[in-house]
Write an enzyme that holds these catalytic residues in place. Structure first.
Site: not given
Ligand code: NAP
Length: 358
Positions: A162, A185, A118
């Site tokens: 994460q 997200d 990322k």
């Protein structure tokens, strides 16, 4: 965990150089770049192929049906190029550079790889990335403190924690703590709730399902009125994928681990999104002829030919499916690259929204 899988032969579409072009309907199709002499006189000079690499090519072309390959790697490159141009335009116009903060708790190798990828992806399009790595035994309050810091930081437009988190950290509290304006997200319950409700708009949609739908759009695959089956109902892929398909007026069935007759239900689908985490679970016999398959699964299976000792395959048995389906995503090179492209896109959208930049 690496598993042994029967359905894992390579396909010619991965073994020969390919290029993309648009067909008459403006839909992206993949072209195998082969020496002209390889083609039989009965075979058109252009076809999308999915054949066993071990099969003599001319015989394979003549005998095997072939699904169009939905090339996520290529589409994600187009998207990233556009994002890169937009990031530059924004910087020049108002001096703002979008920023993404990633929080990693613990030392899982796979999570560390995802975070590294990322970060690299951000760099490649000019987005600033901020990274925090916390030890596995970090207290929940410490994680919350970093989220709060990034929430207050105007140079950060997206915050990503994460997953999975270590078991002592409450995932729900952590995801709830990210402000919905920076929830790139799309996992905050308010964004998910808005996604589920008619007439409401989420600020962000989860990246992997968004990437799946983007692929369908880019390849001109109609969704409205179609029967769609989503295999898997996780919060991050299956459930939001089903909600997105429903928003696009498909009729949805969701198959999960307690579903009694998954094969029968899946065979009704015009569109299948498989997000299970079981290598090659969906066999050719599960697929209605002409169905479109988006394979989200990423599963390591034993491969003695690979220097790593394993390779990655999807939840769908590719070599069987490509003989029945009309279009299919490969693994790797299908949904995976789209997930990161959607994350970058959400971060850019967030920065534009924060600065009212069109
Ligand atoms: P997950 O949280 O483990 O969810 C798996 C889902 O599949 C669950 O809903 C489970 O049902 C269902 N399931 C498990 N075994 C089943 C079976 N035998 N029959 C029917 N349904 C079954 O996994 P996930 O996070 O959604 O990820 C799924 C796959 O996608 C994994 O391979 C993952 O690596 C991959 N993935 C890829 C990307 C990408 O960018 N390409 C992103 C995320 C995930 P229950 O709900 O009943 O337990």
């Amino acid at each position: 965990m690496v598993v042994i899988s029967e359905c894992s032969a390579p396909t010619a579409s991965r073994c020969f150089p390919v290029s993309l072009r648009k067909d008459a309907a403006g839909v992206l199709v993949r072209r195998l770049s082969l020496p002209r002499r390889s083609w039989s006189s009965k075979v058109p000079s252009f076809r999308t192929l999915a054949v066993r690499a071990s099969t003599p090519l001319s015989a394979a072309v003549a005998s095997e049906a072939c699904a169009k390959v939905i090339d996520g790697k290529y589409v994600s490159k187009l998207i990233r190029d556009k994002i890169s141009a937009e990031v530059s335009r924004m910087k020049e116009a108002i001096g703002v550079v979008p920023g993404l903060a990633v929080i990693l708790v613990g030392d899982r190798k796979d999570s560390a790889t995802y975070v590294r990828n990322k970060k690299k992806a951000c760099e490649s399009v000019g987005i600033n990335s901020f990274e925090v790595q916390l030890p596995a035994d970090s207290r929940e309050e410490e994680v919350l403190k970093f989220i709060s810091g990034f929430d207050d930081d105007p140079s950060v437009h997206g915050i990503l924690v994460q997953l999975p988190l270590p078991s002592h950290v409450n995932e729900q509290s952590i995801l709830n703590a990210v402000s919905i304006e920076k929830d790139v997200d799309g996992f905050h319950p308010l964004n998910v709730g808005r996604l589920a409700m008619r007439g409401r708009e989420p600020l962000f949609v989860p990246c992997t399902p968004k990437g799946c739908i983007e692929l369908l759009h880019r390849y001109g695959i109609g969704i409205k009125g179609k029967r769609a089956v989503v295999i898997g109902r996780s919060n991050i892929v299956g459930m939001p994928a089903a909600l997105l398909l429903q928003r696009e007026d498909a009729t949805i069935s969701i198959v999960h681990s307690r579903t009694q007759n998954p094969e029968e239900i899946t065979r009704e689908a015009d569109i299948i999104i498989a997000a299970v985490g079981q290598a090659n679970m969906v066999r050719g016999s599960w697929i209605k002829p002409g169905a479109v398959i988006i394979d989200v699964g990423i599963n390591p299976v034993e491969d003695s030919k690979s220097s790593r000792g394993y390779k990655l395959v999807g939840d769908v048995c590719y070599e069987e499916a490509c003989k029945v389906a009309s279009a299919i995503t490969p693994v790797p090179g299908g949904v995976g690259p789209m997930t990161i492209a959607m994350l970058l896109s959400n971060t850019l959208t967030s920065a534009k929204r924060a600065h009212n930049f069109q």
